[in-house]
Motif scaffolding. Structure first.
Motif, PDB file in Angstrom:
ATOM      1  N   TYR A  27       0.841  -1.220   0.000  1.00  0.00           N
ATOM      2  CA  TYR A  27       0.000   0.000   0.000  1.00  0.00           C
ATOM      3  C   TYR A  27       0.866   1.257   0.000  1.00  0.00           C
ATOM      4  O   TYR A  27       0.520   2.268  -0.608  1.00  0.00           O
ATOM      5  N   GLY A  28       2.057   1.154   0.641  1.00  0.00           N
ATOM      6  CA  GLY A  28       2.988   2.281   0.609  1.00  0.00           C
ATOM      7  C   GLY A  28       3.475   2.543  -0.816  1.00  0.00           C
ATOM      8  O   GLY A  28       3.613   3.691  -1.239  1.00  0.00           O
ATOM      9  N   GLN A  29       3.729   1.476  -1.544  1.00  0.00           N
ATOM     10  CA  GLN A  29       4.173   1.626  -2.946  1.00  0.00           C
ATOM     11  C   GLN A  29       3.066   2.234  -3.802  1.00  0.00           C
ATOM     12  O   GLN A  29       3.328   3.074  -4.663  1.00  0.00           O
ATOM     13  N   ILE A  30       1.837   1.793  -3.577  1.00  0.00           N
ATOM     14  CA  ILE A  30       0.700   2.347  -4.335  1.00  0.00           C
ATOM     15  C   ILE A  30       0.528   3.837  -3.993  1.00  0.00           C
ATOM     16  O   ILE A  30       0.312   4.676  -4.882  1.00  0.00           O
ATOM     17  N   ALA A  31       0.671   4.169  -2.712  1.00  0.00           N
ATOM     18  CA  ALA A  31       0.564   5.580  -2.306  1.00  0.00           C
ATOM     19  C   ALA A  31       1.634   6.405  -3.028  1.00  0.00           C
ATOM     20  O   ALA A  31       1.340   7.473  -3.575  1.00  0.00           O
TER      21      ALA A  31
END
Lengths: 252, 252
Positions: free
Chosen positions: A11-15
């Protein structure tokens, strides 16, 4: 001595990806993000992952949820607040908020919520060398840039000083604003301090500044001292954390 | 001109009550909060309300969840960081972190994570008048007070300057620290700037600083200029927002 590297969560990468798309103009200011379903399909991750990533963007102020319009990309840039320059500007007759807005070609606007004599709250009394409850003139206002709220500013002047200049009770206090009037009566600011903390907004601040409960605000206590080192004004500034960069400078 | 008052939500009132109990010593530093079930019973509100209130206390750094020990009241006070005093202290041979810890009777400790020549990241290069990728000496460290992490500090010095003083590669750079060594070689700091923003911590920062994803951090870019106005060091400080009060002062 070891270097620590943490692998980034999905989710950090998507953010990060969504932020880079906001920054490169794929999702321009004021536009709606694609729906979470569409993003999940396009990026081939679960809807839960998209939801957490968008949650992080909301907390960080990159996007704002507007009822009926979905998730909107923020329109205001990060505004530079140069502590020394903004008070110099005030003395030269330009509003401090105006100076800050202008550098980004934003239109500034000030709405006064209250101008009245009030008993000094504890911290104000302490700072102004008064007893709690002693009378102070409160000037309470909300500042806007392009009609978006950018800060709450509540300034307090000891009533014994404020009464020497009736114009301090006007929304427009005249040339140089309230500092100009303090100068007229021999209490012009000569030295300043600021104390900066960060905290979650109160419910009233959430409403005025259009923030969620978990979006941090800067709180700045600004104190002006006259040439005799008497504190003549204390102001509490509450500002959405994601909107501001505070600049300070000093010699050794 | 209207005064706006927002009625406080139930969970906000419960959060205020728990904070006042922390502040009056009912729940002293280092103790566990009563369980959410017990609090719900005692305060006659739902478990959901208690959970939201405790969530707000976690975000605000009043309490920390420790696996196996429950929800623990924070032990560190808010630490005052006087920008001018801390750099004066460094030049007089006392570590800046040490000065800050001492005023609160805390024991300070510094752990170096990396001291090495690295290519300048983009923002560092820009600040130091270098080209991105030009070599810089990185001194990367974590500061602790009473064994709790209080900040990450990564400082960069242009390699062309750093190589004039080999002691800059030691954890203990000698009397006056790295500023003392810069003085020795004719590049002692004479002027400083700081730019302060607030943001959510990266996953690596969460790990090092023992933070949750939604707990804001201060990010301070600190720049030191020598007497010829050449930038000789830039440092990035990342600090848990709830632990610090930043103090600045200046004359008109």
């Amino acid at each position: 001595m070891a270097t620590i590297e943490t692998p980034k969560s999905q989710y950090g990468q998507i953010a990060d990806l969504l932020i880079s798309r906001i920054q490169d103009g794929t999702y321009p200011p004021g536009s709606s993000l694609p729906s979470e379903d569409k993003l999940a399909d396009a990026l081939k991750v679960s809807r839960v992952t998209i939801n957490r990533a968008v949650g992080l963007l909301r907390l960080s102020g990159y996007v704002k949820v507007k009822r009926g319009s979905g998730t909107i990309v923020r329109t205001l840039p990060v505004i530079l607040r140069d502590a020394k320059a903004r008070y110099a500007a005030r003395m030269q007759g330009t509003g401090a908020g105006e100076v800050e807005a202008r550098q980004h070609n934003l239109v500034s606007n000030t709405v006064y919520r209250q101008i009245a004599e009030v008993p000094a709250p504890e911290h104000v009394a302490q700072t102004l060398d008064l007893k709690p409850g002693d009378p102070t003139l409160l000037r309470s206002r909300t500042l806007f840039a392009n009609n978006e709220p950018t800060q709450i500013a509540d300034s307090y002047i000891p009533a014994a000083i404020a009464k020497l200049s009736p114009e301090l009770r006007n929304e427009n206090a005249g040339p140089g604003g309230s500092y100009g009037r303090l100068s007229d009566i021999g209490h012009g600011p000569a030295r300043f301090t600021e104390d900066v903390t960060v905290r979650m907004p109160t419910e009233q601040e959430q409403q005025i500044l259009e923030l969620e409960a978990a979006q941090p605000v800067f709180q700045i206590w600004h104190v002006a001292f006259d040439a005799k080192n008497k504190p003549v004004e204390v102001a509490k500034h509450v500002m959405p954390g994601h909107l501001w960069q505070l600049h300070y400078g000093w010699d050794e």
